[in-house]
Design a protein around this motif. Structure first.
Motif, short mmCIF file in Angstrom:
data_model
loop_
_atom_site.label_atom_id
_atom_site.label_comp_id
_atom_site.label_asym_id
_atom_site.label_seq_id
_atom_site.Cartn_x
_atom_site.Cartn_y
_atom_site.Cartn_z
N LEU A 21 -46.53 -14.98 -25.22
CA LEU A 21 -46.59 -13.72 -24.48
C LEU A 21 -45.18 -13.16 -24.26
CD1 LEU A 21 -49.30 -14.70 -21.83
CD2 LEU A 21 -49.61 -13.51 -24.01
N ILE A 22 -44.23 -14.04 -23.96
CA ILE A 22 -42.85 -13.60 -23.80
C ILE A 22 -42.33 -13.02 -25.11
CG2 ILE A 22 -40.49 -14.33 -23.27
CD1 ILE A 22 -41.68 -16.54 -21.52
N ALA A 23 -42.64 -13.70 -26.23
CA ALA A 23 -42.19 -13.22 -27.54
C ALA A 23 -42.77 -11.85 -27.86
CB ALA A 23 -42.57 -14.23 -28.62
N ILE A 24 -44.04 -11.65 -27.55
CA ILE A 24 -44.67 -10.34 -27.81
C ILE A 24 -44.01 -9.27 -26.95
CG2 ILE A 24 -46.80 -9.02 -27.53
CD1 ILE A 24 -48.34 -11.55 -28.29
N ALA A 25 -43.74 -9.57 -25.68
CA ALA A 25 -43.10 -8.59 -24.79
C ALA A 25 -41.71 -8.23 -25.29
CB ALA A 25 -43.03 -9.15 -23.37
N LEU A 26 -40.92 -9.23 -25.69
CA LEU A 26 -39.58 -8.95 -26.21
C LEU A 26 -39.64 -8.16 -27.51
CD1 LEU A 26 -37.87 -12.41 -25.53
CD2 LEU A 26 -37.47 -10.25 -24.33
N THR A 27 -40.66 -8.43 -28.32
CA THR A 27 -40.83 -7.67 -29.57
C THR A 27 -41.12 -6.21 -29.28
OG1 THR A 27 -41.66 -9.65 -30.69
CG2 THR A 27 -42.15 -7.53 -31.71
N LEU A 28 -41.96 -5.95 -28.29
CA LEU A 28 -42.27 -4.56 -27.93
C LEU A 28 -41.01 -3.84 -27.43
CD1 LEU A 28 -45.69 -4.99 -26.09
CD2 LEU A 28 -45.28 -4.17 -28.41
N VAL A 29 -40.20 -4.52 -26.64
CA VAL A 29 -38.95 -3.92 -26.15
C VAL A 29 -38.03 -3.61 -27.32
CG1 VAL A 29 -36.87 -4.32 -24.79
CG2 VAL A 29 -39.11 -5.00 -23.88
N THR A 30 -37.89 -4.55 -28.24
CA THR A 30 -37.01 -4.36 -29.39
C THR A 30 -37.52 -3.23 -30.29
OG1 THR A 30 -36.46 -6.71 -29.34
CG2 THR A 30 -35.91 -5.51 -31.34
N MET A 31 -38.83 -3.18 -30.51
CA MET A 31 -39.39 -2.12 -31.34
C MET A 31 -39.16 -0.75 -30.71
SD MET A 31 -40.67 -3.28 -34.18
CE MET A 31 -41.76 -1.96 -34.72
N SER A 32 -39.28 -0.67 -29.39
CA SER A 32 -39.03 0.62 -28.73
C SER A 32 -37.58 1.05 -28.92
CB SER A 32 -39.38 0.51 -27.24
OG SER A 32 -38.49 -0.37 -26.57
N LEU A 33 -36.64 0.10 -28.87
CA LEU A 33 -35.23 0.43 -29.11
C LEU A 33 -35.01 0.90 -30.55
CD1 LEU A 33 -33.48 -2.54 -27.24
CD2 LEU A 33 -33.70 -0.16 -26.47
N LEU A 34 -35.68 0.25 -31.50
CA LEU A 34 -35.55 0.66 -32.90
C LEU A 34 -36.12 2.06 -33.12
CD1 LEU A 34 -36.46 -2.64 -34.80
CD2 LEU A 34 -34.21 -1.58 -34.54
N PHE A 35 -37.26 2.33 -32.49
CA PHE A 35 -37.84 3.68 -32.60
C PHE A 35 -36.88 4.72 -32.03
CE2 PHE A 35 -42.26 1.61 -32.53
CZ PHE A 35 -42.39 1.71 -33.90
N ALA A 36 -36.25 4.40 -30.90
CA ALA A 36 -35.30 5.34 -30.29
C ALA A 36 -34.09 5.57 -31.20
CB ALA A 36 -34.85 4.82 -28.93
N LEU A 37 -33.63 4.51 -31.86
CA LEU A 37 -32.46 4.64 -32.74
C LEU A 37 -32.72 5.53 -33.94
CD1 LEU A 37 -31.06 0.97 -32.71
CD2 LEU A 37 -30.01 3.01 -31.69
N ILE A 38 -33.96 5.57 -34.41
CA ILE A 38 -34.28 6.42 -35.57
C ILE A 38 -34.83 7.78 -35.15
CG2 ILE A 38 -34.65 4.45 -37.09
CD1 ILE A 38 -37.63 4.77 -36.72
N GLY A 39 -34.70 8.10 -33.86
CA GLY A 39 -35.05 9.44 -33.40
C GLY A 39 -36.50 9.64 -33.01
#
Length: 369
Positions: A21-39
């Motif tokens: 569950l921690i890994a999934i939560a951290l993955t969601l946070v990281t994916m949101s940062l990647l989405f923000a970086l690509i606009g």
């Protein structure tokens, strides 16, 4: 102050259960940062990727269909990993199962016998087992690493499939495309729910979960697989045959992967093509560990990874992102999952740095009081 890893006195069961569950939560946070970086707006992008595929009945049906091969393969791999046998070549075993079972369908293209489909299922299972037997023999005979041998055989299997669909099994009416003839109706899996793509393979995958749970929880073989993986010296002392268990684990894993390959080509694909798998054999490795190598956990983990495929398709259509976004999500999830698993055996401690300075200087020798 510095962070240090301190080994626990015993394995933390709580962390073992919570780390996915921690890994999934951290993955969601990281994916949101990647989405923000690509606009892309992070919240909107996450909603498209993870929530939109769950909003209509068709997508829910597809979620179950895509989870089916992941469940089948991951259940077989979990038995290998519990026995400390590192089968990384499930993708190749999946491919050989599809070839073997699909070959039976192509051998009898006009047959309407009710025995055709069971023969395909058996052939698919045996095809995967035969491909897994190669690394099993190399491991037990020459002590060759099954990690390398099973992985390399994956690419051999893919080349065999390409040769067949561009050569002797190529559809003469396929306008030059690398594909076999379509399977006959008697060679395709029956649909369980009318007007859906939910097929018999879904029930077979669920049955595989029950059988694996029963094997591990209720049989001596399951006990031996776990002991040889967790305490090899104790297994040898108890007289368990490591060679036999390596063969058993790889054959079960290969058979499950081969059956998954046949279920896929006899249902959603309906023929042999070079693209019969988007990487199910490799994704199933993540599924197995995300599910804590437990059959029931694997069932839920497969749904999470199946969602990543549907989310990737939605992201391509609505956000204009490449198909690689699915692989990025799965890779990040695996990274955090392995990182969080360190906490099962270690705890994080914060320690002060001890300055390497001398204490106050002592009075010089011979000084006058």
């Amino acid at each position: 102050m510095r962070l240090m890893l301190e080994r626990r006195a015993e394995r933390s069961t709580t962390i073992a259960l919570v780390s996915p569950l921690i890994a999934i939560a951290l993955t969601l946070v990281t994916m949101s940062l990647l989405f923000a970086l690509i606009g892309k707006h992070p919240i909107a992008a996450l909603a498209v990727y993870f929530l939109e595929p769950l909003t209509d009945s068709y997508s829910l049906q597809e979620l179950v269909v895509k989870a089916t091969p992941l469940v089948m393969i991951a259940v077989g791999l979990s038995l290998c990993y519990l026995a400390n046998v590192w089968n990384i070549g499930a993708e190749g075993q999946y491919t050989l199962g599809a070839i073997a079972g699909g070959g039976v369908a192509l051998l009898f293209p006009d047959s309407d016998s009710p025995l055709l489909l069971p023969a395909m299922l058996i052939a698919g299972t045996l095809g995967g087992m035969a491909w897994a037997a190669i690394p099993a023999w190399l491991r037990t005979r020459f002590n060759a690493s099954e990690i390398l041998t099973s992985l390399m055989l994956t690419y051999v299997a893919q080349q065999i499939l390409i040769y067949l669909v561009t050569g002797p099994w190529k559809d003469p009416e396929g306008y030059g495309f690398p594909q076999s003839r379509l399977f006959s109706e008697s060679a395709t899996l029956p649909i369980l729910l009318p007007e859906t793509r939910v097929h018999l393979g879904v029930a077979i995958a669920f049955l595989a979960v029950l059988l694996a749970w029963g094997l591990l929880a209720k049989t001596m073989i399951g006990f031996q697989l776990k002991v040889v993986g967790q305490a090899p010296r104790a297994a040898r002392y108890a007289g368990f045959s490591q060679t036999a268990l390596i063969w058993l684990a790889l054959l079960i894993g290969g058979g499950a992967a081969g059956l998954a390959g046949l279920l896929e080509v006899a249902s959603t694909v309906g023929q042999l093509t070079p693209q019969i798998s988007p990487g199910y054999g490799f994704t199933a490795i993540i599924v197995a560990f995300l599910g804590r190598l437990h059959p029931v956990g694997i069932l839920f983990a497969a749904l999470v990874l199946a969602l990543s495929y549907l989310g990737g398709e939605a992201a391509q259509i609505q956000l204009g992102l490449p198909n690689a976004v699915t692989g990025i999500f799965q890779g990040i999830l695996l990274f955090f999952l392995l990182g969080c698993d360190i906490l099962i055996l270690y705890r994080i401690r914060l320690r002060r740095r001890v300055a390497a300075h001398a204490a106050k200087a002592a009075p010089a020798k011979g000084a006058v009081a």
